[in-house]
Structure formats: C-alpha cells, structure tokens
Design a protein around this motif. Structure first.
Motif, PDB file in Angstrom:
ATOM      1  N   PRO A  47       0.793  -1.300   0.086  1.00 16.26           N
ATOM      2  CA  PRO A  47      -0.027   0.048   0.060  1.00 16.26           C
ATOM      3  C   PRO A  47       0.818   1.156  -0.056  1.00 16.26           C
ATOM      4  CG  PRO A  47      -0.228  -1.179   2.340  1.00 16.26           C
ATOM      5  CD  PRO A  47       0.761  -1.964   1.165  1.00 16.26           C
ATOM      6  N   ALA A  48       0.345   2.283  -0.608  1.00 20.42           N
ATOM      7  CA  ALA A  48       0.587   3.748  -0.560  1.00 20.42           C
ATOM      8  C   ALA A  48       0.263   4.537   0.594  1.00 20.42           C
ATOM      9  CB  ALA A  48       0.636   4.439  -1.874  1.00 20.42           C
ATOM     10  N   TYR A  49       0.896   5.260   1.458  1.00 25.00           N
ATOM     11  CA  TYR A  49       0.334   6.214   2.242  1.00 25.00           C
ATOM     12  C   TYR A  49       0.483   7.578   2.135  1.00 25.00           C
ATOM     13  CZ  TYR A  49       0.381   1.920   4.682  1.00 25.00           C
ATOM     14  OH  TYR A  49      -0.001   0.419   5.058  1.00 25.00           O
ATOM     15  N   TYR A  50       0.886   7.993   0.811  1.00 25.46           N
ATOM     16  CA  TYR A  50       0.943   9.615   0.605  1.00 25.46           C
ATOM     17  C   TYR A  50      -0.350  10.266   0.218  1.00 25.46           C
ATOM     18  CZ  TYR A  50       0.688   7.891  -4.080  1.00 25.46           C
ATOM     19  OH  TYR A  50       0.370   7.424  -5.248  1.00 25.46           O
TER      20      TYR A  50
ATOM     21  N   HIS B 259      -8.649   5.255 -13.716  1.00 27.30           N
ATOM     22  CA  HIS B 259      -9.879   5.087 -13.269  1.00 27.30           C
ATOM     23  C   HIS B 259     -10.044   6.493 -12.242  1.00 27.30           C
ATOM     24  CE1 HIS B 259     -12.951   3.751 -10.565  1.00 27.30           C
ATOM     25  NE2 HIS B 259     -13.255   2.723 -11.460  1.00 27.30           N
ATOM     26  N   PRO B 260     -11.215   6.992 -12.376  1.00 23.60           N
ATOM     27  CA  PRO B 260     -11.657   8.260 -11.565  1.00 23.60           C
ATOM     28  C   PRO B 260     -11.242   7.934  -9.888  1.00 23.60           C
ATOM     29  CG  PRO B 260     -13.402   7.686 -12.765  1.00 23.60           C
ATOM     30  CD  PRO B 260     -12.325   6.602 -13.113  1.00 23.60           C
ATOM     31  N   ALA B 261     -11.134   6.805  -9.354  1.00 23.75           N
ATOM     32  CA  ALA B 261     -10.662   6.796  -8.282  1.00 23.75           C
ATOM     33  C   ALA B 261      -9.185   6.652  -7.772  1.00 23.75           C
ATOM     34  CB  ALA B 261     -11.078   5.248  -7.379  1.00 23.75           C
ATOM     35  N   SER B 262      -8.430   6.796  -9.075  1.00 21.84           N
ATOM     36  CA  SER B 262      -6.975   6.930  -9.156  1.00 21.84           C
ATOM     37  C   SER B 262      -6.504   8.413  -8.413  1.00 21.84           C
ATOM     38  CB  SER B 262      -6.323   6.784 -10.258  1.00 21.84           C
ATOM     39  OG  SER B 262      -4.795   6.778 -10.254  1.00 21.84           O
ATOM     40  N   ARG B 263      -5.674   8.236  -7.246  1.00 20.82           N
ATOM     41  CA  ARG B 263      -5.117   9.518  -6.768  1.00 20.82           C
ATOM     42  C   ARG B 263      -3.578   9.558  -6.885  1.00 20.82           C
ATOM     43  NH1 ARG B 263      -7.428   9.899  -0.852  1.00 20.82           N
ATOM     44  NH2 ARG B 263      -6.499  11.989  -1.176  1.00 20.82           N
ATOM     45  N   ARG B 264      -3.170  10.501  -7.510  1.00 18.69           N
ATOM     46  CA  ARG B 264      -1.688  10.582  -8.263  1.00 18.69           C
ATOM     47  C   ARG B 264      -0.756  11.520  -7.392  1.00 18.69           C
ATOM     48  NH1 ARG B 264      -1.719   7.100 -11.972  1.00 18.69           N
ATOM     49  NH2 ARG B 264      -3.662   6.683 -13.222  1.00 18.69           N
ATOM     50  N   TRP B 265       0.492  11.348  -7.581  1.00 16.84           N
ATOM     51  CA  TRP B 265       1.334  12.242  -6.652  1.00 16.84           C
ATOM     52  C   TRP B 265       1.498  13.377  -7.106  1.00 16.84           C
ATOM     53  CZ3 TRP B 265       3.909  11.881  -2.057  1.00 16.84           C
ATOM     54  CH2 TRP B 265       4.755  12.809  -1.706  1.00 16.84           C
ATOM     55  N   ARG B 266       1.374  14.430  -6.888  1.00 19.00           N
ATOM     56  CA  ARG B 266       1.669  16.047  -7.074  1.00 19.00           C
ATOM     57  C   ARG B 266       3.120  16.378  -6.871  1.00 19.00           C
ATOM     58  NH1 ARG B 266      -3.550  18.474  -4.679  1.00 19.00           N
ATOM     59  NH2 ARG B 266      -1.787  19.260  -3.295  1.00 19.00           N
ATOM     60  N   ASP B 267       3.499  17.641  -7.603  1.00 16.09           N
ATOM     61  CA  ASP B 267       4.764  18.096  -7.251  1.00 16.09           C
ATOM     62  C   ASP B 267       5.078  18.637  -6.014  1.00 16.09           C
ATOM     63  OD1 ASP B 267       5.562  17.708  -9.959  1.00 16.09           O
ATOM     64  OD2 ASP B 267       4.944  19.534 -10.594  1.00 16.09           O
ATOM     65  N   ASP B 268       3.948  19.010  -5.373  1.00 17.15           N
ATOM     66  CA  ASP B 268       4.180  19.713  -3.954  1.00 17.15           C
ATOM     67  C   ASP B 268       3.959  18.540  -3.076  1.00 17.15           C
ATOM     68  OD1 ASP B 268       1.513  18.860  -3.882  1.00 17.15           O
ATOM     69  OD2 ASP B 268       0.478  20.681  -3.696  1.00 17.15           O
ATOM     70  N   GLY B 269       4.056  17.309  -3.454  1.00 19.10           N
ATOM     71  CA  GLY B 269       4.100  16.211  -2.529  1.00 19.10           C
ATOM     72  C   GLY B 269       3.008  15.695  -1.995  1.00 19.10           C
TER      73      GLY B 269
END
Length: 190
Positions: A148-151, A176-186
C-alpha cells in the motif's frame, strides 16, 4: 482492450475484486480464472461470492480447462494480471509448469511477449521467492507487490484496495476516477 485476470488463493482477494470492478468500469473485456483456493479466500477476506464476482466478468474460465481460448497463443489479448499471485503460482510460472489455466495463461502471455503483471503476496520473502521474481522480471513480467501507498493518507482499507487496483490499471495504461496521483508539492491529488 481485453485482459486475462487470474486470482489465486494468496491473501489479497479484496484487491482482486476491486481490480475487476475497476476494469469493468473502464470498459475492459475481462477473461476471469479463479483457483479453488481463491474461491475460499474470496469469501473469507471480501465477503464477495463467486456468483457476484463472475457477474462482473465477460468470460469466466474453469481453472482446469486447458483447452480454453486463453490457453492458446492464437487468442489475442492485451495482457494478463494475476492478483493476488501466490508464491506457488509464481514458482510454477517460473518453471513453465502449465498445470492449470492460470499458469498456462501466464506461460502463453510470456511466450507471446504480452504484458504479464504478477501482484505477488507474501511477507517476509525468502531467497527462493526473490530468485523466482527476479527470473520472471528478467523475462519481462512485471513484479507488483501488493504494497500500500500512504501518501494519499487512506482513511480505510477500502481506500488502500482502490489505490492498489488503480496502480494495477496503470500497468496497462488505464485510468480510473478513483486513482489518486502524486503531485509536485508532495501531496496526493484529490
């Protein structure tokens, strides 16, 4: 897009269910194969019955049917994912032991140079597990530990399962719309 989804008896059945749901959501043709132990694990871990899971798939193949379409290289598909992938299945794939439809499907996927994603589930790993993973990685398989990812600061196990399923979709270029991606601001995107 057409994908083969194998489910084995290792722990992680809720991720498999979520992946099948997400594949259905994004319009992928699903060819499903479930091992006997996966049937047991599914009920214990997810509460989802086989009838409910099979209703999400376009095609359901019996794990014993080595004459099924997906056991032939002439059957065209865009890849295969095994989630969760037990260490027994991993070892069988490594040595080419195509003794059931999941391992045969993986063997064909490798020989046809299609994408094979193995969502392995075990901890801790011993040297045999690691060597089997390295061997298959060197053949082109993607080794995808269900880590799992925790970010994105999940608030539930369901959110962890969604993130893992979304990351598996990424392996096939699907979103998929449920996908949460990492952003430049962390921070994870909402």
């Amino acid at each position: 897009m057409k994908l083969v989804v194998g489910i084995t008896g290792a722990t992680g059945a809720p991720v498999a269910v979520k992946l099948v749901e997400f594949l259905r959501d994004v319009g992928v043709e699903i060819h499903l194969v479930v091992s006997p132990w996966a049937r047991t694990t599914l009920g214990v871990e997810s509460g989802v019955g086989m009838d409910e899971l099979q209703a999400l798939a376009d095609h359901v193949h019996d794990h014993r049917n080595l004459a099924a379409s997906i056991s032939s290289g002439s059957f065209r598909h865009d890849g295969m994912v095994i989630v969760p992938c037990s260490m027994k299945t991993l070892a069988a794939i490594r040595i080419g032991l195509a003794d059931n439809l999941i391992t045969r499907g993986a063997d064909v996927t490798l020989k046809e140079r299609r994408k094979l994603v193995l969502a392995v589930r075990e901890a801790p790993l011993n040297s045999i597990h690691l060597e089997n993973m390295l061997y298959l990685s060197n053949l082109g398989a993607v080794i995808f530990p269900l880590t799992p990812a925790y970010y994105h600061r999940p608030q539930s196990v369901e959110e962890i399962n969604e993130q893992l399923a979304a990351r598996l979709l990424d392996q096939f270029g699907l979103d998929h719309p449920a996908s949460r991606r990492w952003r430049d601001d962390g921070a994870a995107a909402e």
